[in-house]
Design a protein around this motif. Structure first.
Motif, PDB file in Angstrom:
ATOM      1  N   HIS A  58      41.357  -4.320  24.505  1.00  0.00           N
ATOM      2  CA  HIS A  58      40.200  -4.795  23.746  1.00  0.00           C
ATOM      3  C   HIS A  58      40.443  -4.681  22.243  1.00  0.00           C
ATOM      4  N   ILE A  59      39.636  -5.420  21.506  1.00  0.00           N
ATOM      5  CA  ILE A  59      39.646  -5.346  20.047  1.00  0.00           C
ATOM      6  C   ILE A  59      38.363  -4.674  19.587  1.00  0.00           C
ATOM      7  N   ASP A  60      38.481  -3.728  18.679  1.00  0.00           N
ATOM      8  CA  ASP A  60      37.310  -3.055  18.119  1.00  0.00           C
ATOM      9  C   ASP A  60      36.688  -3.916  17.032  1.00  0.00           C
ATOM     10  N   ALA A  61      35.374  -4.041  17.081  1.00  0.00           N
ATOM     11  CA  ALA A  61      34.651  -4.705  15.999  1.00  0.00           C
ATOM     12  C   ALA A  61      34.416  -3.706  14.875  1.00  0.00           C
ATOM     13  N   PRO A  62      34.359  -4.164  13.618  1.00  0.00           N
ATOM     14  CA  PRO A  62      34.032  -3.244  12.528  1.00  0.00           C
ATOM     15  C   PRO A  62      32.731  -2.470  12.768  1.00  0.00           C
ATOM     16  N   ARG A  63      31.789  -3.041  13.525  1.00  0.00           N
ATOM     17  CA  ARG A  63      30.537  -2.347  13.840  1.00  0.00           C
ATOM     18  C   ARG A  63      30.806  -1.028  14.563  1.00  0.00           C
ATOM     19  N   HIS A  64      31.895  -0.955  15.299  1.00  0.00           N
ATOM     20  CA  HIS A  64      32.241   0.272  16.008  1.00  0.00           C
ATOM     21  C   HIS A  64      32.492   1.414  15.031  1.00  0.00           C
ATOM     22  N   HIS A 158      44.860  -6.849  11.533  1.00  0.00           N
ATOM     23  CA  HIS A 158      44.693  -5.774  12.509  1.00  0.00           C
ATOM     24  C   HIS A 158      46.071  -5.304  12.966  1.00  0.00           C
ATOM     25  N   PHE A 159      46.075  -4.234  13.736  1.00  0.00           N
ATOM     26  CA  PHE A 159      47.295  -3.773  14.390  1.00  0.00           C
ATOM     27  C   PHE A 159      46.927  -3.409  15.823  1.00  0.00           C
ATOM     28  N   GLY A 160      47.928  -3.333  16.685  1.00  0.00           N
ATOM     29  CA  GLY A 160      47.673  -3.022  18.082  1.00  0.00           C
ATOM     30  C   GLY A 160      48.577  -1.920  18.573  1.00  0.00           C
ATOM     31  N   ILE A 161      48.163  -1.264  19.653  1.00  0.00           N
ATOM     32  CA  ILE A 161      48.920  -0.138  20.183  1.00  0.00           C
ATOM     33  C   ILE A 161      48.767  -0.090  21.699  1.00  0.00           C
ATOM     34  N   ASP A 162      49.764   0.490  22.375  1.00  0.00           N
ATOM     35  CA  ASP A 162      49.767   0.540  23.839  1.00  0.00           C
ATOM     36  C   ASP A 162      49.174   1.843  24.371  1.00  0.00           C
ATOM     37  N   SER A 163      48.050   2.246  23.799  1.00  0.00           N
ATOM     38  CA  SER A 163      47.319   3.431  24.245  1.00  0.00           C
ATOM     39  C   SER A 163      45.830   3.205  24.013  1.00  0.00           C
ATOM     40  N   MET A 164      45.008   4.174  24.433  1.00  0.00           N
ATOM     41  CA  MET A 164      43.558   4.007  24.410  1.00  0.00           C
ATOM     42  C   MET A 164      42.931   4.275  23.052  1.00  0.00           C
ATOM     43  N   ARG A 165      43.738   4.715  22.096  1.00  0.00           N
ATOM     44  CA  ARG A 165      43.215   5.007  20.759  1.00  0.00           C
ATOM     45  C   ARG A 165      44.319   4.742  19.737  1.00  0.00           C
ATOM     46  N   PRO A 166      43.959   4.405  18.490  1.00  0.00           N
ATOM     47  CA  PRO A 166      44.983   4.101  17.488  1.00  0.00           C
ATOM     48  C   PRO A 166      45.674   5.327  16.922  1.00  0.00           C
ATOM     49  N   GLY A 167      44.968   6.446  16.871  1.00  0.00           N
ATOM     50  CA  GLY A 167      45.538   7.686  16.372  1.00  0.00           C
ATOM     51  C   GLY A 167      45.716   8.676  17.504  1.00  0.00           C
ATOM     52  N   PRO A 168      46.411   9.774  17.262  1.00  0.00           N
ATOM     53  CA  PRO A 168      46.491  10.817  18.283  1.00  0.00           C
ATOM     54  C   PRO A 168      45.110  11.409  18.548  1.00  0.00           C
ATOM     55  N   GLU A 169      44.919  11.934  19.747  1.00  0.00           N
ATOM     56  CA  GLU A 169      43.613  12.457  20.147  1.00  0.00           C
ATOM     57  C   GLU A 169      43.125  13.512  19.163  1.00  0.00           C
ATOM     58  N   GLY A 170      41.833  13.438  18.814  1.00  0.00           N
ATOM     59  CA  GLY A 170      41.241  14.439  17.941  1.00  0.00           C
ATOM     60  C   GLY A 170      40.735  13.863  16.627  1.00  0.00           C
ATOM     61  N   LYS A 171      40.659  14.716  15.608  1.00  0.00           N
ATOM     62  CA  LYS A 171      40.070  14.354  14.325  1.00  0.00           C
ATOM     63  C   LYS A 171      40.801  13.206  13.652  1.00  0.00           C
ATOM     64  N   ASP A 182      36.942   1.098   6.008  1.00  0.00           N
ATOM     65  CA  ASP A 182      37.093   1.113   4.550  1.00  0.00           C
ATOM     66  C   ASP A 182      38.140   0.104   4.077  1.00  0.00           C
ATOM     67  N   LEU A 183      39.156  -0.133   4.906  1.00  0.00           N
ATOM     68  CA  LEU A 183      40.265  -1.019   4.525  1.00  0.00           C
ATOM     69  C   LEU A 183      40.057  -2.461   4.971  1.00  0.00           C
ATOM     70  N   ASP A 184      38.961  -2.720   5.678  1.00  0.00           N
ATOM     71  CA  ASP A 184      38.624  -4.060   6.172  1.00  0.00           C
ATOM     72  C   ASP A 184      39.696  -4.615   7.108  1.00  0.00           C
ATOM     73  N   ILE A 185      40.182  -3.755   7.996  1.00  0.00           N
ATOM     74  CA  ILE A 185      41.042  -4.198   9.088  1.00  0.00           C
ATOM     75  C   ILE A 185      40.465  -3.626  10.380  1.00  0.00           C
ATOM     76  N   THR A 186      41.031  -4.021  11.501  1.00  0.00           N
ATOM     77  CA  THR A 186      40.634  -3.409  12.761  1.00  0.00           C
ATOM     78  C   THR A 186      41.881  -3.194  13.601  1.00  0.00           C
ATOM     79  N   HIS A 187      41.693  -2.821  14.860  1.00  0.00           N
ATOM     80  CA  HIS A 187      42.839  -2.562  15.725  1.00  0.00           C
ATOM     81  C   HIS A 187      42.526  -2.960  17.164  1.00  0.00           C
ATOM     82  N   ILE A 188      43.598  -3.117  17.920  1.00  0.00           N
ATOM     83  CA  ILE A 188      43.533  -3.489  19.331  1.00  0.00           C
ATOM     84  C   ILE A 188      44.102  -2.337  20.133  1.00  0.00           C
ATOM     85  N   GLU A 189      43.395  -1.950  21.177  1.00  0.00           N
ATOM     86  CA  GLU A 189      43.780  -0.795  21.973  1.00  0.00           C
ATOM     87  C   GLU A 189      44.122  -1.207  23.404  1.00  0.00           C
TER      88      GLU A 189
END
Length: 228
Positions: A58-64, A158-171, A182-189
């Motif tokens: 899926h792609i995250d909307a900026p609203r997320h 945007h950028f995409g990644i082969d996992s359920m989140r763009p960053g490592p789990e946590g903060k 803030d950067l006006d981009i999004t990502h695909i998970e």
């Protein structure tokens, strides 16, 4: 033309993000039931599906990311068909942060520039290593804030990644989401099959969302298209 499918299969109780409701997929009406009710010569079968808008690939909307962001039905479709490259980050350890230096080295190794107005797909090998085991939902590597800023500076949408989140789990993951707003981009998970793109140069990425009013994300059928 060669099309490479980058989308996770959706099925009943496919792995979903921790805390999200499960995907529920079942039979609504069988051919036999439809025939008995209507007398239609064949009978018309149908199924139903219930899921969060962040299910599967899926792609995250900026609203997320924040109330000031646009919802998925307002997301520009021009950003859903863009040039893309895929870079190899499979050497990054599980749960580790991907840094700008890691991205720069991977782009250099790929031998193809980051396309402005395009996307970068991050092949961490996480899906191939862990899906559908429980580690899929927790052990991914991912970009940190500086790496997210680096991607935005390259001009991607945007950028995409082969996992359920763009960053490592946590903060860090939460802060990466805020940085995207803030950067006006999004990502695909939850992409998959990114290994099939490595070493093949630039392609056209297509990932069209459903038009869900006020949606915070949408499942997409993500594909890479190569001109043959």
């Amino acid at each position: 033309m060669k099309i490479v499918d980058l989308s996770r299969e959706l099925y009943h109780r496919t792995p979903s993000y921790p805390g999200h409701p499960p995907v529920v997929h079942g039979v609504w009406k069988t051919h036999e039931e439809s025939f008995a009710e209507s007398g239609n010569v064949h009978g018309l079968a149908s199924m139903f599906i219930s899921m969060v808008d962040h299910a599967g690939t899926h792609i995250d909307a900026p609203r997320h990311f924040g109330e000031s962001g646009i919802s998925i039905d307002q997301y520009p479709l021009e950003k859903c068909i863009v040039p893309g490259i895929c870079i190899d980050l499979r050497h990054i350890a599980p749960r580790a942060e991907i840094s700008p230096a890691d991205l720069e080295a991977a782009v250099a190794k790929a031998g193809v520039a980051v396309p402005k107005g395009g996307t970068v797909l991050l092949c961490t090998g996480h899906h191939e290593r862990t899906f559908p085991r429980k580690e899929y939902s927790s052990d991914n590597s991912g970009v940190n804030i500086a790496a997210t800023e680096w991607l935005a500076q390259q001009g991607v949408v945007h950028f995409g990644i082969d996992s359920m989140r763009p960053g490592p789990e946590g903060k860090v993951n939460a802060l990466v989401h805020k940085a995207c707003l803030d950067l006006d981009i999004t990502h695909i998970e939850s992409l998959c099959n990114l290994e099939a793109l490595l070493g093949r140069g630039q392609f056209t990425f297509i990932g069209l969302p459903m038009k869900w009013r006020g949606g915070t994300a949408s499942p997409i059928r993500a594909v890479a298209v190569f001109d043959m």
